[in-house]
Design a protein around this motif. Structure first.
Motif, PDB file in Angstrom:
ATOM      1  N   ILE A   2       0.888  -7.677  -0.578  1.00 20.48           N
ATOM      2  CA  ILE A   2       2.048  -6.800  -0.499  1.00 20.48           C
ATOM      3  C   ILE A   2       3.030  -7.192  -1.597  1.00 20.48           C
ATOM      4  N   LYS A   3       3.492  -6.167  -2.319  1.00 17.91           N
ATOM      5  CA  LYS A   3       4.482  -6.384  -3.369  1.00 17.91           C
ATOM      6  C   LYS A   3       5.777  -5.731  -2.935  1.00 17.91           C
ATOM      7  N   ASN A   4       6.875  -6.414  -3.088  1.00 15.74           N
ATOM      8  CA  ASN A   4       8.169  -5.893  -2.650  1.00 15.74           C
ATOM      9  C   ASN A   4       8.945  -5.190  -3.751  1.00 15.74           C
ATOM     10  N   ARG A   5       8.733  -5.520  -5.010  1.00 14.74           N
ATOM     11  CA  ARG A   5       9.628  -5.064  -6.061  1.00 14.74           C
ATOM     12  C   ARG A   5       9.169  -3.823  -6.785  1.00 14.74           C
ATOM     13  N   LEU A  34      10.722   2.164  16.450  1.00 13.77           N
ATOM     14  CA  LEU A  34       9.473   2.388  15.716  1.00 13.77           C
ATOM     15  C   LEU A  34       9.664   2.076  14.234  1.00 13.77           C
ATOM     16  N   LEU A  35      10.745   2.564  13.652  1.00 11.40           N
ATOM     17  CA  LEU A  35      11.004   2.323  12.237  1.00 11.40           C
ATOM     18  C   LEU A  35      11.152   0.832  11.948  1.00 11.40           C
ATOM     19  N   ASP A  36      11.908   0.139  12.782  1.00 10.02           N
ATOM     20  CA  ASP A  36      12.101  -1.304  12.575  1.00 10.02           C
ATOM     21  C   ASP A  36      10.789  -2.064  12.706  1.00 10.02           C
ATOM     22  N   GLU A  37       9.979  -1.660  13.662  1.00 13.99           N
ATOM     23  CA  GLU A  37       8.717  -2.358  13.907  1.00 13.99           C
ATOM     24  C   GLU A  37       7.665  -2.055  12.842  1.00 13.99           C
ATOM     25  N   ARG A  38       7.671  -0.850  12.306  1.00 12.50           N
ATOM     26  CA  ARG A  38       6.610  -0.433  11.384  1.00 12.50           C
ATOM     27  C   ARG A  38       6.933  -0.671   9.909  1.00 12.50           C
ATOM     28  N   LEU A  39       8.201  -0.676   9.556  1.00 11.57           N
ATOM     29  CA  LEU A  39       8.575  -0.850   8.147  1.00 11.57           C
ATOM     30  C   LEU A  39       8.824  -2.325   7.845  1.00 11.57           C
ATOM     31  N   CYS A  40       7.787  -3.118   8.038  1.00 14.06           N
ATOM     32  CA  CYS A  40       7.898  -4.551   7.789  1.00 14.06           C
ATOM     33  C   CYS A  40       6.619  -5.065   7.129  1.00 14.06           C
ATOM     34  N   THR A  41       6.730  -6.199   6.490  1.00 11.46           N
ATOM     35  CA  THR A  41       5.619  -6.780   5.739  1.00 11.46           C
ATOM     36  C   THR A  41       4.374  -6.969   6.600  1.00 11.46           C
ATOM     37  N   GLY A  42       4.536  -7.506   7.803  1.00 15.95           N
ATOM     38  CA  GLY A  42       3.389  -7.768   8.667  1.00 15.95           C
ATOM     39  C   GLY A  42       2.601  -6.515   8.998  1.00 15.95           C
ATOM     40  N   ARG A  43       3.306  -5.459   9.297  1.00 10.28           N
ATOM     41  CA  ARG A  43       2.635  -4.184   9.631  1.00 10.28           C
ATOM     42  C   ARG A  43       1.912  -3.633   8.409  1.00 10.28           C
ATOM     43  N   PHE A  44       2.553  -3.687   7.260  1.00 12.22           N
ATOM     44  CA  PHE A  44       1.922  -3.188   6.038  1.00 12.22           C
ATOM     45  C   PHE A  44       0.677  -4.010   5.705  1.00 12.22           C
ATOM     46  N   GLN A  45       0.761  -5.325   5.869  1.00 10.25           N
ATOM     47  CA  GLN A  45      -0.406  -6.169   5.598  1.00 10.25           C
ATOM     48  C   GLN A  45      -1.554  -5.843   6.540  1.00 10.25           C
ATOM     49  N   ALA A  46      -1.258  -5.542   7.789  1.00  4.88           N
ATOM     50  CA  ALA A  46      -2.293  -5.215   8.772  1.00  4.88           C
ATOM     51  C   ALA A  46      -2.971  -3.879   8.444  1.00  4.88           C
ATOM     52  N   LEU A  47      -2.206  -2.927   7.920  1.00  3.45           N
ATOM     53  CA  LEU A  47      -2.744  -1.588   7.657  1.00  3.45           C
ATOM     54  C   LEU A  47      -3.319  -1.425   6.250  1.00  3.45           C
ATOM     55  N   ALA A  48      -2.944  -2.294   5.325  1.00  2.00           N
ATOM     56  CA  ALA A  48      -3.360  -2.157   3.924  1.00  2.00           C
ATOM     57  C   ALA A  48      -4.872  -2.074   3.732  1.00  2.00           C
ATOM     58  N   TYR A  54      -0.426   1.686   2.401  1.00  2.00           N
ATOM     59  CA  TYR A  54       0.274   0.508   2.907  1.00  2.00           C
ATOM     60  C   TYR A  54       0.068  -0.726   2.035  1.00  2.00           C
ATOM     61  N   GLY A  55      -0.454  -0.548   0.848  1.00  2.00           N
ATOM     62  CA  GLY A  55      -0.707  -1.664  -0.050  1.00  2.00           C
ATOM     63  C   GLY A  55       0.546  -2.250  -0.660  1.00  2.00           C
ATOM     64  N   GLN A  56       1.650  -1.555  -0.525  1.00  3.64           N
ATOM     65  CA  GLN A  56       2.895  -1.995  -1.144  1.00  3.64           C
ATOM     66  C   GLN A  56       4.057  -1.672  -0.216  1.00  3.64           C
ATOM     67  N   LEU A  57       4.869  -2.641   0.079  1.00  4.08           N
ATOM     68  CA  LEU A  57       6.028  -2.433   0.923  1.00  4.08           C
ATOM     69  C   LEU A  57       7.056  -1.587   0.167  1.00  4.08           C
ATOM     70  N   PRO A  58       7.600  -0.556   0.820  1.00  3.54           N
ATOM     71  CA  PRO A  58       8.595   0.277   0.124  1.00  3.54           C
ATOM     72  C   PRO A  58       9.844  -0.524  -0.247  1.00  3.54           C
ATOM     73  N   GLY A  59      10.430  -0.148  -1.368  1.00  2.18           N
ATOM     74  CA  GLY A  59      11.700  -0.727  -1.779  1.00  2.18           C
ATOM     75  C   GLY A  59      12.832  -0.121  -0.968  1.00  2.18           C
ATOM     76  N   PRO A  60      14.065  -0.547  -1.225  1.00  6.92           N
ATOM     77  CA  PRO A  60      15.214  -0.072  -0.447  1.00  6.92           C
ATOM     78  C   PRO A  60      15.408   1.454  -0.488  1.00  6.92           C
ATOM     79  N   GLU A  61      15.257   2.061  -1.664  1.00  7.77           N
ATOM     80  CA  GLU A  61      15.443   3.511  -1.763  1.00  7.77           C
ATOM     81  C   GLU A  61      14.373   4.264  -0.996  1.00  7.77           C
ATOM     82  N   GLN A  62      13.128   3.814  -1.117  1.00 11.06           N
ATOM     83  CA  GLN A  62      12.038   4.476  -0.428  1.00 11.06           C
ATOM     84  C   GLN A  62      12.150   4.270   1.087  1.00 11.06           C
TER      85      GLN A  62
END
Length: 165
Positions: A2-5, A34-48, A54-62
């Motif tokens: 997962i990339k954050n930037r 739901l948003l708080d639980e799903r928009l996190c690194t752990g969830r993205f890593q599980a679904l990637a 889900y290969g990349q965590l959305p930035g603040p704007e997204q």
């Protein structure tokens, strides 16, 4: 990994929002939960591994865009579903594939409540997203419903204009 930037494109954000809107139909979680639980690194890593989106965590704007879409769709769900049923000539809402309904909710919300996004972009993205998840018949159906919706509703409620500075 997962990339954050690196930025996530708006079409990817739409796809994530569609997944979350779909999931809202089957969960006891509130929209904010739901948003708080799903928009996190752990969830993205599980679904990637299963979903490229889900290969990349959305930035603040997204993330803000996803939250705005999902929260707005949750708030206006009944209204959006009424539009879908109205323009799905010959179809009862219960017959519409749930993924297609979630995609149309995203597009209709953008069209109605996000005037900064061109209607054609919302429809095109919805058609492309439908093509990814549904059959060609459903793609044509979604395109027809959204096209008729825009032509009819734009005549009834002209797009808002923003005065130029």
């Amino acid at each position: 990994m997962i990339k954050n930037r690196e930025p996530v494109l708006r079409n990817t954000a739409r796809e994530i929002a569609m997944h979350l809107c779909f999931e809202l139909s089957f969960t006891d979680l509130t929209c904010p939960e739901l948003l708080d639980e799903r928009l996190c690194t752990g969830r993205f890593q599980a679904l990637a591994p299963e979903y490229e989106v889900y290969g990349q965590l959305p930035g603040p704007e997204q993330t803000a865009y996803i939250r705005k879409l999902v929260t707005g769709i949750a708030s206006h769900g009944y209204e959006l579903d009424q539009y879908i049923e109205k323009y799905a000539v010959g179809w009862k809402f219960a017959r519409i594939p749930l993924v297609a309904a979630a995609i149309m909710r995203v597009a209709m919300y953008e069209i109605l409540y996000m005037p900064e996004i061109p209607n054609a972009a919302s429809i095109n993205e919805a058609v492309e997203l439908t093509r990814k998840y549904e059959s060609d018949d459903v793609v044509r159906f979604v395109n027809g419903v959204l096209g008729t919706f825009v032509r009819t509703e734009a005549e009834i409620t002209p797009p808002s204009t923003v005065p130029k500075a």
